[in-house]
Structures are given as structure tokens and as C-alpha cells.
Design a protein around this motif. Sequence first.
Motif: not given
Lengths: 602, 191
Positions: B60, B65, B183
Motif C-alpha cells: 500500500f 490506507y 484496509n
Amino acid sequence: MISNILVQSGLYIVVLLALAKPLGEYMARVFQGERTFMTPVLGWLERFTYRASGVDPAKEMRWTEYAVVCLIFNLVGLVVVYAFQRLQHMLPLNPANLGAVSPDSSWNTAVSFATNTNWQGYGGESTMSYLTQMLALAVQNFVSAAVGIAVLIAMIRGFTRRSAQTIGNFWVDLTRTTIYVLLPLSFVLALALVSQGVVQTFGPYATAQTIEKVDYEEAKNGPDGKPLTDKEGKPVMEKKSTQEQTLPLGPAASQIAIKQIGTNGGGFFNVNSAHPYENPTPLSNFLEMISILLVSAALCITFGRMVGDVRQGWAILWAMSIVMIVLMAFAVWAEQYGNPMLAKAGADTTATAMSSGGNMEGKEVRFGIVNSAIWANVTTDASNGSVNAMHDSFTPLGGLVPMWNMQLGEVIFGGVGSGLYGMIMFVLIAVFVAGLMIGRTPEYLGKKLESFEMKMASIAILLPPLVCLIGAAVGVMAEAGRAGVANPGAHAFSEILYAFSSAGNNNGSAFGGLSANTPFYNSALGVAMLFARYPLIIAALAVAGSLAAKKTVPAGLGTLPTHTPLFVVLLIGTVLLVGALTFVPALALGPIVEHVQMLALK
Amino acid sequence: MLQTTLQSIRALLVFTVITGVAYPLAVTGISQAIFKDRANGSLIVKDDKVLGSRLIGQPFSDPRYFWSRPSGTSPQPYNGAASSGTNQGPTNPALKEAVEGRVKALRDAGGDAAKSIPVDLVTASGSGLDPHISPAAAEYQIARVAKTRSLPEAKVKELVERYTEGRQLGVLGEPRVNVLELNLALDAATK
């Protein structure tokens, strides 16, 4: 923090020793041919194996015959593993369409698995088909472990028999070990591991659609498949992006179970037991760590039972445990103390309830510092060599401990069977030294030790260090050896020394940065692994034959008792002295120099 | 000699059938029957699409996130087909440079520049696929994620706590947060 270290490592040691006792007693019954609770379940399989292999289980063998049969069986295994790798692209069960493995890598892997080393120059998920993993590698995991135990059992018979010409039957020892010990233990462990999330399927690799797209660069290949370079000789990079993730699957759990139980250590995936599909939870980690040492520890008890004096087995087990605990504590401290550079760069390395702190490079969060350092010790105490963290990224002193564990000759627990027959060689030396000090003929378990036994013990103890040191010397002098290192400075030397220490003691772990899948390392390390295994097996069997032929003398006033704390200390001293005298100069050039450099960077 | 060679070949064949065929088949059969989800990779499936695995991390880089740990796989991070650590040694200048770069990236993305960053968030994992970060590393990122998503910090914190696992059986391993599951839950909460 301290309580966390004590609880987790204390729990490990207690559970290990508690399980070793019943298993050791069970194995003693198995090897003496007594009936156990497994006989009704698996007895038919044992009899079937003898019949199908065309062997006579009642035939007794002299030590020379035992050795020849053992070596031929190993040679056949080696050839088969080589052939499977070279031909896997034409065989079934290869859903990822992997090609044939190169000749030098195949040779290295064949030696590696036949010798119970499981050094891996290749990456599992990108090299070996399911069929190769199952029929070639996993089978060797069983039989190479069984060979080690068989040789140990034959050696124990050397002590228990009097004026005898024979030391047992290789096929019987091999078969009983595989069927009554390794198979049931692996079966139970494999299912326990699957319950934690270790994969076990014959389905193809899965593909996931990831949340984010990843942009990356990859070296561009020309039409000939070789990387393209620009005018300055730099590789041409190509921009790519992907939103897919390959999830490699396979029949992993069944193979991981035996790789731990049989001190093999060869991973199904490239990063071995650091891979979440090989070792997904702290509980799977604990079970695997127990399995790594369980059989080697239990064999000490088996030894005590079979020679008719359990205290003899416990004395050896205590000597092993004490060395392990001290070095383990040192490694945990070194990794928790960490690398001062990290804090300087802005990282918080203190251990709290919310973070394990320390040197986390190359370690997994679910294991943290403590379980990574315990594992590194355990896997190098045993000649297992599986890893759950990258030893190459350990602090210099944290990496010194696993290296020295191997260099001690893999006798602190050691490989299944091989660890104890190696340790018994050290016992013979310790008894001999003590005999010289008190001016008596040395004897152990009622057998007089004479020059033949001492020669064999010396060969067994000195050959592995010779292989390690000469190998490391060649590795640093050869252009092809230096080309493989990944890190600069003293650490580069450590990488090469570690590789030859690992191969030269049949461990199999690595400082993984070393690019060892090259013709030079594949050949050189292959030779090292052969020398570390078979001459020692011959020496152990020769001692067995020689001792079995002797009469037993009753213990007298002048006999040195070999079950006392004093003898435990003497044995530890012998092992550490040989290990220290042989390797301190080499270690000083690698990890110790690097430690000083690391502190200087503060 | 010849007899022993033949016996060896036959014995190896028998052991191959027992340990190389029957044993893995039996383990596979039982595993597929009672641990179907886990034996097949603990996949997260939504609308017939595989979103990932609960056990394998994903990369990520969007500040919205929670970020995973740095990954040493190549050519791209979190490459499931080629697990790998960085294998950088402790005194390797490349390690120092990499760690400093990661610290800077986290601070530039909105991290607190005065705080030092939990070490697991700036060091690469062993597998390159570590699905977890430490609870401290999650806490460090709460403010950033809450701000970029215009969510109250308490709400994000609550989600983090939900995806935090303690030591297994109370003693084993270390506390950890599953980044992918967290997430996914964040995305569900923001919609």
C-alpha cells in the motif's frame, strides 16, 4: 519485555524436554523390536516393506556390510533426485510449467537432500514442480533422516553387544524409523499445521486482485532471453504495473512436517518457514520449533534406555541443553539490543507491549525478536537449517551464534541420529582425556577405548571443520566465490564462511544474500556436504563394529562415572574447546569485526 | 553388490509410494475435508473475486490506507511468486539508505515528524509477504488515515483494535494487526 522472553523461551524448553522422554522410550522399544501401541496399526506396512524390497529382516550385518548397504542406498537416492529435477518438464503434476533444473543445481540439490542437509540454492515456488517436491525431495526428507537414526542405532548396539561380529540390519533400522517414528509424527504435525493455515492442495496457484495497483521496474530481456544493456552496460529497465498477486499453493504441510521432524529443513517456498503459507501463526511456529529438536532430544533418552542406564542419556541431553540455553540467551539479547543505525535513522527500536522493537530487518511481526532468535538457535543446534527470519540480516553477534552452533559440529542436539553419534564421538574424546588425567585406561559403558576408536573419533570431529575452513578459504580466494556475495565488507566474508559451515556440517541454512545458485557454489558446496556426511557415517559404524567385538568390563573403582554433573561439564568443555580453537580466528574476521564496525557507526 | 543395488532401488520405490504418494495424499484428503478454507490458502473472496489472502500481505502506498511493511521481493514488492527478504546485512550502507528513505516517505505522507517510527514499519520482513504490522506501527498511521478519509480518529482506532490480535493462547508470538483486512474494513466503513 524480559518476562516475555523468559516465558516464551522457558515454555519452549520445558515442553521440549517433557515430550522427549515418552518419545525416547517409545523409540527404544521400536528399535529393540518390541511391541508398541503402533504395531497393530502399522505392523503390516513394515512386513510389506521387507517383502516388497526383497530383504531378509532376520539377517545380521557386520559393520562393513552395514556401511556398504547404507552407502549404496544413498547413492541410488541421489541419482533419483537428480533425474527427477532434470526431467520434471516432461513429467506430470507441474501446473506452473516449470522447466528442467540446471545440471549443477540438480547435483547440488540431490546431494543436499540425500545427505539430510537441505541446503537450497534454488527458490522452491519458482523451480520445483509439485511432482519433484513430493516424489524426490519429500521422500529423501524421510529416508535421509532414517539413515541418520539407523546409523545411530547400529552404534548403540556396539555398546550393548559383547564379543559380537554384527551390529544389526540396515533395512530393519531404516524401515522401523520411517514407519513407526517419522511417518506418524509427520502425519499428526502436518494436520496441526494445516489447522493453522499451512496450505495443502494439488490445485494450481491462485491469483488475487489486489486493492492497489503497483508500479515497478523490471529488467528488459532481449529476444534471446538475456537481459538487455544500454551503451554504459547498465541493464535496460522497463516500466510495468500490475494489480495481480500470485498466491503459490501446493502440498506444503505434508512436506514441512517431515522437514522439521527429520531435521531436513528444506523449504517448500523460497523463504522457508518465514513464508506465511509455511508458518502462518505463532502456534504453528511453536509446533515447528518443537519438532526441529524433538527427535534428536528424544534419541538421547532412547540411547540411555538401550544401554540400560537412563542416566547416561540424560547426561548427554543436559550437556546439549545447557549449551543451547546459554547461546540462545546471547542471541536473543543481541537481536533485541539491535542495530544502533536504525534508531539513528528515526526508527523506534524499544520493546513495548505494542512493538517488539530490536532488529526487525528480515523478521516477521508475528514472530518478533524472541521467536526469531530462538528459531535461529534451534535450527542450527539441530542440523535442520529451516529459517523463520533472514539470518543474513541478523546483527553481527546474533548471526555469530547460529554460525558457531553449526561449527561445533552439529552435536548440540544435531541432526536426527547424526547429532547423537557425533556427540558420542565427543564423549569418547572426553573420556579419553579424563582417562589420561587420572592415569587409567579409558572406558565408556563397559567398553575399553583403544587407539582405533580414538582415530575414528578424531576423524569424525576434525573432518567437518577442515571442510568448512578450506571451503571458505577457496570461496574468498576464487573470483567465482567472491562474485556471489551480496553485502560489502566483513559481512561478505561472513556470508561465505556461513555457507561452508552450513554445508560442511549438513545444516542447510544460509546467509541468504549469497547468490549460491552458480556452478562454483553448487559444485563446491555439494562436495562439502558429501564429506560432512559419509566419512562420519563410516567412522561411526567402524566404532560400532569395533566396540561390539569387545568384551564388557564391569565398572571398577577407577572407572570414571559418565552420568555426573562433573562429566557433563567435561563434555561441554570438550565440545566448546574444539569449536573455539578451530573457529575463533575465522569468526574474528567476520562477525566480530562487523560488530565493532556497527558500534563505531553509532 | 548388484543384489544390494536392486534391493535399494526396490526399497526406495516402496518408500516413495508410502512417503511420497500415500502420505501427502492422505494429508491432503483429510485437510480438504476438515480445513478446506485454510488448506487452500485462506483466501478472501468477494463476489467470486479473490481479493487476496488473510495470510499474505499486499503493498500500500496511498496515504488513505494503512501501509504494510517494506518488502524485499522483486521485481515488485509483495510478489507472491517469489518470496524473499532483502538479506541486507546490519552494516550495509544500502540498508541505512533504505531505512532513511522509508522514514522520510512516512513523514512526508503526513506522519508525525517528531516521533520515531516503530521499527517494523521501516524494515523489510523476512518473507517479503508479511501480512502484519505491530500495533505501534498501526497507531503511528491512525492520524494520517483518519485525516485523508475525513473519518473521526476514534472510528479508525476502533477498527484497528478490531483487527489487532494478541499473543496466541496468551503467550505465543507477538501482538499484530492484519493490514489487508484492516484496509478492506476501512473501505467498507468509508463508503
